[in-house]
Design an enzyme around this catalytic site. Structure first.
Site, PDB file in Angstrom:
ATOM      1  N   SER A  43       4.132  -0.810  -5.871  1.00 48.36           N
ATOM      2  CA  SER A  43       2.823  -0.435  -5.353  1.00 48.36           C
ATOM      3  C   SER A  43       1.889  -0.181  -6.528  1.00 48.36           C
ATOM      4  O   SER A  43       2.064   0.811  -7.248  1.00 48.36           O
ATOM      5  CB  SER A  43       2.914   0.827  -4.494  1.00 48.36           C
ATOM      6  OG  SER A  43       1.617   1.235  -4.114  1.00 48.36           O
ATOM      7  N   TYR A  98       0.855  -1.185   0.000  1.00 46.97           N
ATOM      8  CA  TYR A  98       0.000   0.000   0.000  1.00 46.97           C
ATOM      9  C   TYR A  98       0.893   1.238   0.000  1.00 46.97           C
ATOM     10  O   TYR A  98       1.849   1.327   0.775  1.00 46.97           O
ATOM     11  CB  TYR A  98      -0.898  -0.008   1.242  1.00 46.97           C
ATOM     12  CG  TYR A  98      -1.651   1.279   1.475  1.00 46.97           C
ATOM     13  CD1 TYR A  98      -2.855   1.514   0.833  1.00 46.97           C
ATOM     14  CD2 TYR A  98      -1.155   2.257   2.335  1.00 46.97           C
ATOM     15  CE1 TYR A  98      -3.549   2.711   1.039  1.00 46.97           C
ATOM     16  CE2 TYR A  98      -1.843   3.442   2.552  1.00 46.97           C
ATOM     17  CZ  TYR A  98      -3.032   3.661   1.898  1.00 46.97           C
ATOM     18  OH  TYR A  98      -3.711   4.833   2.103  1.00 46.97           O
ATOM     19  N   HIS A  99       0.564   2.222  -0.836  1.00 44.58           N
ATOM     20  CA  HIS A  99       1.411   3.403  -1.011  1.00 44.58           C
ATOM     21  C   HIS A  99       0.918   4.546  -0.141  1.00 44.58           C
ATOM     22  O   HIS A  99      -0.182   5.069  -0.338  1.00 44.58           O
ATOM     23  CB  HIS A  99       1.415   3.833  -2.470  1.00 44.58           C
ATOM     24  CG  HIS A  99       2.593   4.668  -2.864  1.00 44.58           C
ATOM     25  ND1 HIS A  99       2.922   5.834  -2.214  1.00 44.58           N
ATOM     26  CD2 HIS A  99       3.532   4.492  -3.831  1.00 44.58           C
ATOM     27  CE1 HIS A  99       4.005   6.353  -2.779  1.00 44.58           C
ATOM     28  NE2 HIS A  99       4.401   5.550  -3.751  1.00 44.58           N
ATOM     29  N   ALA A 100       1.717   4.959   0.826  1.00 43.78           N
ATOM     30  CA  ALA A 100       1.374   6.086   1.693  1.00 43.78           C
ATOM     31  C   ALA A 100       1.622   7.401   0.976  1.00 43.78           C
ATOM     32  O   ALA A 100       2.208   7.445  -0.112  1.00 43.78           O
ATOM     33  CB  ALA A 100       2.214   6.021   2.968  1.00 43.78           C
ATOM     34  N   GLU A 153      -2.698   6.484  -5.458  1.00 41.56           N
ATOM     35  CA  GLU A 153      -2.966   6.056  -4.092  1.00 41.56           C
ATOM     36  C   GLU A 153      -2.255   6.956  -3.083  1.00 41.56           C
ATOM     37  O   GLU A 153      -2.803   7.306  -2.036  1.00 41.56           O
ATOM     38  CB  GLU A 153      -2.508   4.610  -3.916  1.00 41.56           C
ATOM     39  CG  GLU A 153      -2.997   3.936  -2.649  1.00 41.56           C
ATOM     40  CD  GLU A 153      -2.802   2.437  -2.748  1.00 41.56           C
ATOM     41  OE1 GLU A 153      -3.731   1.747  -3.215  1.00 41.56           O
ATOM     42  OE2 GLU A 153      -1.710   1.946  -2.394  1.00 41.56           O
TER      43      GLU A 153
END
Length: 216
Positions: free
Chosen positions: A82, A15-17, A88
């Protein structure tokens, strides 16, 4: 870290912050604990930033043509990607939606390379840094011009915990769409298990002082 093989290839999907500081720590841990380098796929615009080319080469960052990804994996390397990417990073929020759309290239890379896929998610990573990408202007700029700009604020000293799911083994009976769906479900399961929704900066700060995991 026991989910990461000591040798041989694997595709890590995360998951890409807003700022993927958790992924940077992950790369460091792979080097320190496993003695391995993990290649990474980054968006094309990163390669256009003046002065970044040498830094990207040092950290084994590639811009992601499928052939180059397959080559790295067939060489026996680890590769991190990602699927949500910039979209995202900028437009997900404290409810942690996965914004992968219909991206299946990463799944085709895993199939062509015949490697396992390891899902990854970091608890509270959206509370460390927040993006203003949910504001309509910044979303419009990105969708219209692919201009990846949205102010990011934070640097809050929240508690991060990175979780790696069980590897999804290569299955010759799965096509790219089916594998992409399975991987997305695996990352979503990590979010559901380890992240209280919506994320709270205050709660994430308090978690630095105890080890309690997500309350169900």
């Amino acid at each position: 870290m026991e989910k990461i093989p000591n040798k041989g290839p694997a595709l890590i999907v995360y998951y890409h912050a807003a700022i993927p500081i958790d992924y940077y720590y992950f790369l460091a841990n792979v080097i320190i604990q496993k003695g391995r380098t993990c290649h990474s796929v980054a968006d094309h615009f990163i390669f256009k930033i003046p002065g970044f080319k040498l830094l990207l080469e040092v950290f084994s960052v590639i811009h992601g043509p499928q052939e180059e990804c397959v080559r790295a994996l067939k060489n026996g390397d680890l590769l991190g990607i990602s699927p949500g990417g910039v979209r995202e990073a900028l437009f997900s929020d404290e409810t942690y939606p996965l914004l992968w759309g219909k991206r299946r290239g990463f799944a085709q890379v895993a199939i062509d390379s015949q490697v396992p896929v390891i899902p990854m998610f970091t608890q509270n990573v959206r509370e460390g840094f927040r993006s203003l990408g949910t504001l309509r202007l910044f979303r419009w700029l990105y969708e219209r011009f692919r201009f990846p700009f949205a102010p990011v604020y934070g640097g809050f000293p929240v508690k991060f915990r990175t979780f790696l799911g069980d590897p999804i083994p290569y299955d010759p009976d799965l096509n790219a769409a089916e594998l992409a769906e399975r991987v997305q479900q695996a990352v979503q399961s990590l979010i559901d298990e380890h992240q209280k929704i919506p994320g709270s900066i205050l709660r994430a700060l308090l978690e630095r002082f105890h080890t309690k995991h997500k309350e169900h």
